[in-house]
Design a protein around this motif. Structure first.
Motif: not given
Ligand SMILES: Nc1ncnc2c1ncn2[C@@H]1O[C@H](COP(=O)(O)OP(=O)(O)O)[C@@H](O)[C@H]1O
Ligand SMILES: [Mg+2]
Lengths: 369, 254, 325
Positions: C234-244, C287-291
């Motif tokens: 979950l955290q790893v995905f969130a980081c990558s989503v922030i990176g688009g 954070i993922l959702l907000l991104t």
């Protein structure tokens, strides 16, 4: 030696619950192309809503005010669950309705942030949502935290013969499965179903043909998630308990494998997939039971087979066992095409309608003409 | 009525360094067949994309029947009555021709979640659309193609199905992007015959990008010429054909 | 000098998440496969040192552990590509199909690992499903009179070395430039004579290998189980989503954001609003959702090519409600 009735009683509800889930996922991925990797979340929501509602209503109806997850509540439920048949039935029905609404609403809301992003982001978001929900439920005291709830009243707890009680439940799940199947078939074989498929094929072209793609996706997630919620509720009433760790991502994957193997975009395929995998499931359970001390847990083998099977199906038979059919609407009649599938469904509905009428008349004590 | 159904005012659009449209203004008269020509890469398709909401213009505005439409989503624009076809057809590959064409008419009753399971609510409309599809296919000599999966159609048929989708959309204004590219000349001519027949009988307006200028000029009322994103010339086919700037642009561009 | 515990945790998790998320972004960007099996590369990376130290009954030197984790992750990722993704891409599979295939792969490897562990547990007579490797690192070293946690130091060094090498590789070498070319414009890259197949294979090897190093970094601090990678996904995905799912450097920033949220923000929320510490994962999800809401990564993951105006959607809904009233 092999007792067919007890097999049916223990296998069929699980099969129909999975079949309902597979039908929902098929509407999402097979028709609309929405990769719902968090199916288990809506299933879990339905389950917890049903567990919470039924326990709360029962306890407060009999004037107890224990927390519903306490030991006292569980013991009390054992005493009061079979006392009032009408309460059991109405609580059951109410729970199903609430499970549908709450899970559907969750699906609708989840669709919102993902309206504009592609399948990869939708997949990540919903998968994360499912995992997060599980973690949340583990820390959520009102439903018993990580231990969950026990002693949820079976809708037929008042029937003294356990066999009949279980058979009644089998019939209820069968009826719900059939209703869901008919509803999804009707939806799929309509202009709406056609619009769904156009979104799956090319959502931009679909948008340029005036289809409100984000709205349709949100609606469909509402319906399919809601129905998954019903499946969750059925599961809770079947088991009599609910706990967060029953809803790991692997469940989502199991349903995915059913849809992929059975055939994406074909509701019969989804049911066939559920049939195959639920039997495989049973087989490993039996193996586990017979050989107590296996070196490798048969479940591991089953999962490995499932994983490999998915990849093989995607590579060599991407359509699955039952290939997708065209959208059967009346338009084909203009071109002189037979409407066999369509006619069969209409006939089915008419028959069901007749029986319902007869049952209703019997209930109110009137002759059917 | 002579008031314009579509008005494009000072529209500009850039893609990075490419200035695809630069201060383009034009009008399409109600009930007319208007042509849009220009060398490759002159911004014709981009103009269509801006009109239909596919792209947002950097500046300028678009009016349809007096209502400002730039900034609306593509589905909203379709639903107020502008249908378009794509230069590279975007058919729904694994659906049949029939299903592809049935998807076009806007505002179908059966496309709502609540009415969809109630066959009675939409069956008449469905039959009527299917009839229209059947007639159109006959018109284009494609009777047998209705049950073919779109991805297995030949190039010419794909183009014709794409154009038919535009026509079936129940739109007031239809934008066709190179409808006869890759289509046999005679078929192209019969397509234009059908278009001018529709214009007369169904009171439709057409705005057509076309490379076969000889064909186009036999049917259009008015022509706009785009060159490097700018409006180069406009007028009746005769006026445009004799405009030295146009001739130069075409020869210079070639 | 006493460094606050929260700050140490933030640094540590930043290192972990960046080692795990940057390769995910890299693999998505080059191959356009959203790889759910990514978590399993992390798990395998964490298990390799365990296997070596338990199997041989020795304590492994960190260098050997890192290299063998990298090799194992790289091999696994290359096999994933050769056996699953590449044939599917040749068959013109859609992104969704590829995602499902990666899920199949994930389940298969995960339970194969479980099966292997249960065999090894029998033959080695040790507990393996919840364990840690025996790695030869002192718990702390003295540096100019300051006691420094050697494991943390090693992790930080690892991050610096790995990302410096990765940057140099992508910027300076021919293969690295080919990887970037393929990521940015596959058709054009093909035209210029870059071998797509070979380049993709190298990109996969690198991303699998780095993810496995992330797993190693995890194993020197915490217990290892077959769920290790999945618990972090979950955290790893969130980081990558922030990176688009596109930018490696923004993914690294994402790692900083996520680990700060989970280690600093949660402490603040706990102190001032009484939020429970167990609510950590929600911050990541939030954070993922907000991104996705604020900065929808248009284009990268497919979807609508322009920004579909949700505001228009909402106002239309409201308008409809008014009409009904
Ligand atoms: N999506 C896009 N991104 C970048 N450049 C584009 C895009 N669409 C069109 N262009 C550029 O805009 C110019 C006009 O293209 P187009 O409108 O397709 O021309 P035409 O249809 O007249 O042949 C071309 O130079 C083209 O490269
Ligand atoms: Mg063009």
């Amino acid at each position: 030696m092999f007792d067919i009735v007890s097999f049916l009683v223990s296998w069929f509800p699980i099969f129909s619950i999975y079949a309902i889930l597979a039908l929902c996922l098929n509407m999402e991925i097979g028709y609309t192309g929405m990769a719902n990797f968090g199916l288990v979340a809506f299933y879990a929501i339905g389950a917890f809503v049903a567990g919470y509602t039924s326990m709360t209503i029962f306890l407060s109806f009999y004037g107890y005010n224990y927390p519903i997850y306490s030991l006292d509540a569980i013991i009390t439920m054992g005493k009061i669950a079979g006392r009032t048949p009408w309460l059991n039935i109405s609580v059951f029905i109410l729970s199903l309705i609430l499970a549908f609404l709450v899970a559907g609403l969750a699906g609708y809301l989840v669709s919102f942030p993902t309206l504009r992003v592609g399948p990869a982001f939708l997949g990540i978001t919903i998968l994360s949502f499912g995992e997060m929900l599980r973690v949340f439920m583990k820390h959520f005291q009102p439903t018993g935290g990580s231990y969950g709830l026990l002693g949820i009243p079976h809708p037929f707890a008042w029937v003294s013969d356990p066999l009949i009680k279980n058979l009644l439940f089998v019939i209820v799940t069968l009826v719900i499965l059939i209703l869901v199947f008919i509803y999804f078939e009707l939806l799929a074989n309509s202009p709406y179903g056609r619009a769904l498929k156009s979104i799956r094929e090319d959502e931009i072209a679909s948008l340029c043909l005036g289809k409100p793609v984000p709205r349709i996706k949100a609606e469909l997630l509402f319906v399919a998630s809601g129905v998954s919620g019903i499946a969750g509720a059925l599961y809770v009433f079947y088991l009599g308990s609910v706990a967060p760790d029953m809803f790991v991502t692997a469940v989502t994957f199991e349903v995915w494998s059913m849809v992929i193997l059975g055939g994406r975009g074909n509701n019969m395929g989804a049911i066939l997939g559920a049939l195959i995998f639920s039997l495989l499931n049973r087989a490993t359970a039996i193996l586990n039971f017979i050989f107590l001390d296996l070196l490798i847990d048969p479940n591991y083998i089953r999962w490995m087979i499932t994983g490999i099977l998915i990849i093989i199906v995607l590579m060599y038979r991407p359509k699955g066992i039952l290939a997708e059919k065209t959208v059967k609407t009346d338009a084909w009649r203009i071109f002189g095409e037979a409407q066999r599938d369509w006619d069969r469904i209409t006939a089915m509905i008419q028959v069901a309608n007749r029986y319902l009428k007869r049952a209703f008349h019997w209930l109110i004590g009137r002759e059917t003409k | 009525m002579t008031n314009p159904i579509l008005e494009v005012r000072n529209v500009s659009k850039r893609f990075g360094g490419v200035e695809a449209l630069r201060d383009v203004s034009l009008e399409v008269k109600r009930g007319s067949i208007t042509g849009l020509i220009g060398p490759n890469g002159s911004g014709k398709s981009t103009l269509f994309n801006v009109i239909t909401g596919f792209y947002k213009p950097d500046s300028g505005s678009v009016y349809f029947e007096g209502r400002r439409i730039d900034g609306l989503n593509p589905n909203e624009i379709y639903n107020i009555g502008i249908a378009r076809t794509f230069q590279i057809p975007r058919l729904f590959g694994s659906l049949t021709t029939l299903e592809n064409m049935m998807l076009s008419p806007r505002g179908q009753k059966g496309e709502s979640l609540l009415r969809a399971p109630l066959r009675k609510a939409w069956v008449n409309e469905e039959l009527q659309i299917a009839n229209e599809v059947k007639n159109l296919l006959k018109e284009f000599n494609m009777d047998g193609a209705y049950r073919m999966v779109a991805s297995s159609l030949s190039g010419g048929h794909v183009k014709m199905v794409e154009t038919s989708k535009g026509i079936l959309g129940r739109a007031k204004l239809i934008l066709l992007d190179e409808p006869t590219a890759g289509v046999h000349y005679a078929v192209g001519r019969s397509l234009f015959e059908y278009i001018s027949y529709l214009r007369k009988t169904a009171n439709l307006t057409f705005f057509i990008i076309e490379h076969r200028i000889d064909l186009l000029f036999d049917y259009v009322d008015y022509v706009y010429v785009l060159h490097m994103g700018r409006l180069l010339s406009q007028g009746t086919p005769e006026e445009v054909a004799s405009d030295p700037k146009v001739i130069e642009a075409y020869i210079g561009g070639a | 000098m006493e460094v606050p515990r929260e700050l140490i945790n933030t640094t540590w998790y930043t290192c972990l998440y960046s080692l795990m998320a940057v390769p995910l972004t890299l693999s998505y960007r080059t191959s356009k496969v959203l790889n759910f099996a990514h978590g399993i590369y992390i798990t395998i990376g964490a298990y390799i040192p365990v296997f070596i130290s338990r199997g041989l009954g020795i304590s492994v030197s960190p260098i050997i552990a890192i290299l063998s984790s990298f090799t194992a992750g790289a091999i696994l990722a290359m096999v994933s590509h050769l056996a699953v993704f590449s044939p599917l891409i040749k068959r013109k599979a859609t992104p969704v199909t590829l995602m499902i295939a990666s899920m199949g792969l994930w389940i298969f490897i995960k339970y194969a690992l479980y099966a292997a562990l249960s065999i090894l547990q029998r033959s080695w007579m040790t507990q393996l499903t919840y364990t840690n490797p025996n790695i030869d690192i002192p718990s702390s070293i003295s540096f100019m009179g300051i006691e420094i946690n050697a494991r943390l130091l090693l992790t930080i060094l690892l991050v610096i070395v790995v990302f410096t090498l990765l940057t140099l590789f992508l910027m300076k070498t021919k293969t690295g430039m080919a990887i970037r070319a393929i990521a940015d414009n596959p058709e054009l890259a093909q035209l210029t004579g870059i071998s797509r197949e070979k380049t993709l294979l190298i990109a996969w090897a690198i991303s699998g290998g780095i993810a496995a190093i992330g797993g190693f970094a995890w194993s020197i601090f915490a217990y290892v189980s077959p769920e290790t990678g999945d618990n972090l996904i979950l955290q790893v995905f969130a980081c990558s989503v922030i990176g688009g799912l596109v930018s490696l450097s923004i993914t690294f920033i994402g790692a900083i954001i996520i680990s700060s949220a989970e280690n600093l923000l949660i402490i603040l929320l706990n102190r001032y609003f009484g939020v429970e510490l167990s609510f950590r994962p929600f911050l990541s999800f939030l954070i993922l959702l907000l991104t996705i809401l604020i900065r929808p990564p248009a284009g990268a993951g497919g979807g609508l090519p322009y920004r579909y105006k949700i505001t228009g959607y909402i106002s239309r809904l409201l308008r409809r409600r008014e009409e009904n009233v």
